[in-house]
Structure formats: structure tokens, C-alpha cells
Design an enzyme around this catalytic site. Structure first.
Site, mmCIF file in Angstrom:
data_model
loop_
_atom_site.group_PDB
_atom_site.id
_atom_site.type_symbol
_atom_site.label_atom_id
_atom_site.label_comp_id
_atom_site.label_asym_id
_atom_site.label_seq_id
_atom_site.Cartn_x
_atom_site.Cartn_y
_atom_site.Cartn_z
ATOM 1 N N ARG A 88 38.668 46.087 49.959
ATOM 2 C CA ARG A 88 38.774 44.718 49.421
ATOM 3 C C ARG A 88 37.505 44.359 48.665
ATOM 4 O O ARG A 88 37.538 43.725 47.623
ATOM 5 C CB ARG A 88 39.040 43.693 50.530
ATOM 6 C CG ARG A 88 38.856 42.266 50.038
ATOM 7 C CD ARG A 88 39.379 41.153 50.962
ATOM 8 N NE ARG A 88 39.348 41.441 52.362
ATOM 9 C CZ ARG A 88 38.234 41.425 53.120
ATOM 10 N NH1 ARG A 88 37.060 41.116 52.602
ATOM 11 N NH2 ARG A 88 38.309 41.717 54.396
ATOM 12 N N TYR A 147 49.034 26.482 30.022
ATOM 13 C CA TYR A 147 50.051 27.263 30.730
ATOM 14 C C TYR A 147 50.515 26.461 31.957
ATOM 15 O O TYR A 147 49.689 25.891 32.681
ATOM 16 C CB TYR A 147 49.420 28.591 31.154
ATOM 17 C CG TYR A 147 50.292 29.456 32.024
ATOM 18 C CD1 TYR A 147 51.412 30.094 31.506
ATOM 19 C CD2 TYR A 147 49.987 29.647 33.367
ATOM 20 C CE1 TYR A 147 52.201 30.894 32.316
ATOM 21 C CE2 TYR A 147 50.771 30.451 34.177
ATOM 22 C CZ TYR A 147 51.884 31.064 33.636
ATOM 23 O OH TYR A 147 52.662 31.851 34.432
HETATM 24 C C1 LIG Z 1 50.987 34.359 32.685
HETATM 25 C C2 LIG Z 1 49.826 33.517 32.338
HETATM 26 C C3 LIG Z 1 48.935 33.085 33.320
HETATM 27 C C4 LIG Z 1 49.149 33.380 34.800
HETATM 28 O O1 LIG Z 1 49.014 34.729 35.094
HETATM 29 P P1 LIG Z 1 49.819 35.474 36.280
HETATM 30 O O2 LIG Z 1 49.399 36.894 36.110
HETATM 31 O O3 LIG Z 1 51.270 35.229 36.072
HETATM 32 O O4 LIG Z 1 49.338 34.864 37.553
HETATM 33 C C5 LIG Z 1 47.871 32.321 32.919
HETATM 34 N N1 LIG Z 1 47.679 31.977 31.633
HETATM 35 C C6 LIG Z 1 48.518 32.372 30.668
HETATM 36 C C7 LIG Z 1 48.258 31.967 29.258
HETATM 37 C C8 LIG Z 1 49.616 33.152 30.973
HETATM 38 O O5 LIG Z 1 50.468 33.509 30.010
#
Ligand SMILES: *Cc1c(COP(=O)(O)O)cnc(C)c1O
Length: 381
Positions: free
Chosen positions: A48, A100
Site C-alpha cells: 500500500r 465533472y
Molecule cells: C472520469 C472523470 C473524473 C473521475 O475519474 P474516475 O476515474 O471515474 O474516478 C474526473 N474528472 C474528469 C474530467 C473525468 O472525466
């Protein structure tokens, strides 16, 4: 002179294995590492805290972002959470008003209950940023280009404002990737990625990453990575490393194809507005030209006939698969208001129901254009 981006993507952190000569970093599954004496070890104690496959990925991605430090996480949101956990009750975050959806949810529903305040503003408007600024503001959280509206935010300008007021700038570089945009060189303090998207590039791994230069923030992120434990598996690290080797080539084709698709959409009668920073009439075109190498593979557009037409189109494409996510070799289509951004309904981040988002893949551009055209034509029939 450091090696060029394409070269570093293939070689940094990935020297042949010293004991076997293996050309590819082994997927190092050991959870614990033998010590010669108490505290006398080869750099690894418990997986980890660190393991060789993750170290390869961290070295490679840090190099690609031009960063001194890099930390891999189990998902993009876990990476974002590490940056947000540095905040204390009373601290404030300002984010873009089309962040997002998951970022919005993380800040509004996990960190706000823990005492962090936030606001969402149009970060293309420095007066709006000024109006929302509070003495407690510690982070300006930028996405550029944004998801799903492809708004372009001037990283250098925001960094100027934030640094004058002792706040840091975080850039979510998921859409652009380090191949197209290097936020640290533009003045950002930290870069965050969902490696699930273009960096992995093949829709087969979930991961996240933080890159930064500041030593004291790096110490805190390293501490949180180990203390919270939202770390990627060695196999996941291997998959992202494998994806990154072809990032430059893939991004070039994503950009080329997105240009073709954006142009086709502009000429189609069923389409109202096309949102693509590569179009000269896009409001962020000039800033994008300055801070990006090319304009990326994401294209959004609205339908003249509203939500019903949008739902028809996403159901009718054959090559563009109806699915969430983005950034992989295959093309995807989705309806943000009901899918990726459903959690933003009723908030300042709610999106237009006539909007469709495309992740333009690296298939043949003509096949992609034909596929979209037949779906759009249907809505006019
Ligand atoms: C998908 C995404 C995230 C989140 O990432 P995950 O790997 O799904 O946790 C954050 N920011 C943007 C712009 C994304 O497209």
C-alpha cells in the site's frame, strides 16, 4: 535537454528489469518485501505504501506532466479526494460551473458536510471569480476543456489571480492529457487525472493520478495516499503504463477525427450548436490555441429539436456506443443530462437536455461521420 514526450512515455520508469532484463516492468504482486535488517530494505516495505509497478507508473506520468512528484490512485475521484482532504473546516473551494459531475458531488456532498464551503462560477470570467472570492478560499479547481461543455479556461490567468491571494490552482487535465496541455508549466500547482480515460485509453482500467512540484503539498499527498489507502493495484498500474506508451499517437488521431466530426455536425440541419474548441468561432478557441497543442477528442453538440431528438440520436448510432466514460480507442456517445451529469440536476451545474457528448475514438473518420449522419438524418425524416 530531456527526451521528447513520446520517448519519455515509453522509457521513463521503465528501464529493463535489473535482475531479469525484462523489457516490460513486471506486475509486482508482492504485498510485503524482505528486509535485510530492521528498516534496511530496497525501498519497499508494504505494497500500500509503495510497490515497484506503481513506482514505474508514478515516475512516468510525473515526467509527462513535467512534475517532480506523482501519486497514483485507485480512481480519478480518489486522486481528487486526496487534494481536497488537505482542506480544513472553514476552508473554501471555487470550481468551474461545469465541473465533472463526480467532482461536484465529491465537493458538495462529501467535503461540504465536513465543513468545506464551495461555489461554482464561470471561470472564463475573472470578474465572476473575483465576486465569489472569500478570505477562506484555498483552492481554485479548474477543468479545461470542461466536461461536457468544452469550455476553455485560461490557466495562466487564473493562476495569477489565485497566487496573488495565497490560494492554489488544481487543474483536472483528464480531457487534454499531458500530451496536449501541461498545466504546471502554465502556473498550476497540482494536476489531477482520471487515468481511466485517455491515459489508460482502452476502457479497461479505472485509475487516478496527482502530479505536482511543491514539496510540502507532495508530502501531504504522499501521506494521504498511504494513510487513506485508495491505491491502484499493480495490475491496474501496468495497464495504465501500457496505455501511456501510445498516448501521443492516439491523441493525434483523436484530435484529427474530432475535427472531422465537429465540421460535419456544423453542417447538419438537425444540429443547433457545436461545442469544440478547435472551431474558430468557439469562444475559447484563442486561449486553447495558446495553451494546448491541439484541441482534443471530445465534441459536444445540441439538437434543434431538444431532448427527444437527442435521445433518438444516442439510441441510433451503431459505431458510437451509448455509454458513459470517454477517452478510449472506441467512440462513445452519451446524454449528459440523464447520464454523466444526472447528479447535477437542480444545481448550478445542471446541463441542457438537448446536449449530446461524443468521445471521438480512433476508428476511421469517414465511418464515424457516416454513423452519426444516419442517426441525425433520422431525426429530420
Ligand atoms: C472520469 C472523470 C473524473 C473521475 O475519474 P474516475 O476515474 O471515474 O474516478 C474526473 N474528472 C474528469 C474530467 C473525468 O472525466
Amino acid at each position: 535537454m530531456p527526451d521528447a514526450f513520446e520517448t519519455r512515455a515509453i522509457h521513463v520508469g521503465q528501464e529493463p528489469d535489473s535482475s531479469t532484463g525484462a523489457i516490460v516492468p513486471p506486475i509486482s504482486l508482492a504485498t510485503t518485501f524482505a528486509q535485510r535488517g530492521v528498516g534496511d530494505h530496497a525501498g519497499y516495505e508494504y505494497a500500500r505504501s509503495g510497490n515497484p509497478t506503481r513506482a514505474s507508473l508514478e515516475a512516468c506520468l510525473a515526467s509527462l506532466e513535467g512534475a517532480r512528484h506523482g501519486f497514483a490512485f485507485a480512481s480519478g475521484l480518489a486522486a481528487e479526494d486526496a487534494l481536497l482532504r488537505r482542506l480544513r473546516p472553514g476552508d473554501d473551494v471555487i470550481m468551474g460551473n461545469d465541473a465533472y459531475g463526480g467532482t461536484f458531488r465529491l465537493i458538495a456532498r462529501v467535503h461540504e458536510p465536513a465543513g468545506v464551503s464551495w461555489s461554482a462560477v464561470d471561470l472564463t470570467d475573472l470578474d465572476a471569480l473575483d465576486a465569489e472570492w472569500r478570505d477562506e478560499t484555498r483552492i481554485v479547481w479548474i477543468e479545461t476543456p470542461t466536461n461536457p461543455l468544452l469550455t476553455v479556461v485560461d490557466i495562466e490567468a487564473i493562476a495569477g489571480v489565485a497566487h496573488a491571494r495565497d490560494a492554489i490552482v488544481v487543474v483536472d487535465n483528464t480531457f487534454a492529457t499531458p500530451y496536449l496541455q501541461q498545466p504546471l508549466a502554465l502556473g498550476a500547482d497540482a494536476v489531477v487525472h482520471s487515468t481511466t480515460k485517455y491515459l489508460g485509453g482502452h476502457s479497461d482500467v479505472v485509475g487516478g493520478f496527482v502530479a505536482l512540484n511543491d514539496e510540502s503539498i507532495a508530502d501531504e499527498i504522499g501521506f494521504l495516499q498511504n494513510a487513506v489507502g485508495a491505491v491502484p493495484s499493480p495490475f491496474d498500474c501496468y495497464l495504465v503504463l501500457r496505455g501511456v506508451k501510445t498516448l501521443a499517437l492516439r491523441m493525434e488521431r483523436h484530435c484529427e477525427n474530432a475535427h472531422v466530426i465537429a465540421q460535419m455536425l456544423q453542417e447538419h440541419d438537425a444540429v443547433d450548436r457545436v461545442l469544440y474548441p478547435g472551431l474558430p468561432e468557439h469562444p475559447g478557441h484563442d486561449v486553447a490555441k495558446r495553451q494546448m497543442r491541439d484541441f482534443g477528442g471530445m465534441v459536444s453538440f445540441t439538437m434543434h429539436e431538444g431532448e427527444d431528438a437527442a435521445l433518438d440520436v444516442v439510441a441510433l448510432t451503431r459505431l458510437f456506443t451509448l455509454a458513459e466514460s470517454l477517452g478510449a480507442v472506441e467512440s462513445l456517445i452519451e446524454h449528459p443530462a440523464r447520464m454523466t451529469h444526472a447528479s447535477a440536476a437542480g444545481s448550478p451545474l445542471e446541463v441542457d437536455a438537448a446536449l449530446i457528448r461524443l468521445s471521438v475514438g480512433i476508428e476511421a473518420a469517414d465511418d464515424l461521420a457516416d454513423d452519426l449522419r444516419q442517426a441525425l438524418d433520422y431525426t429530420l425524416a
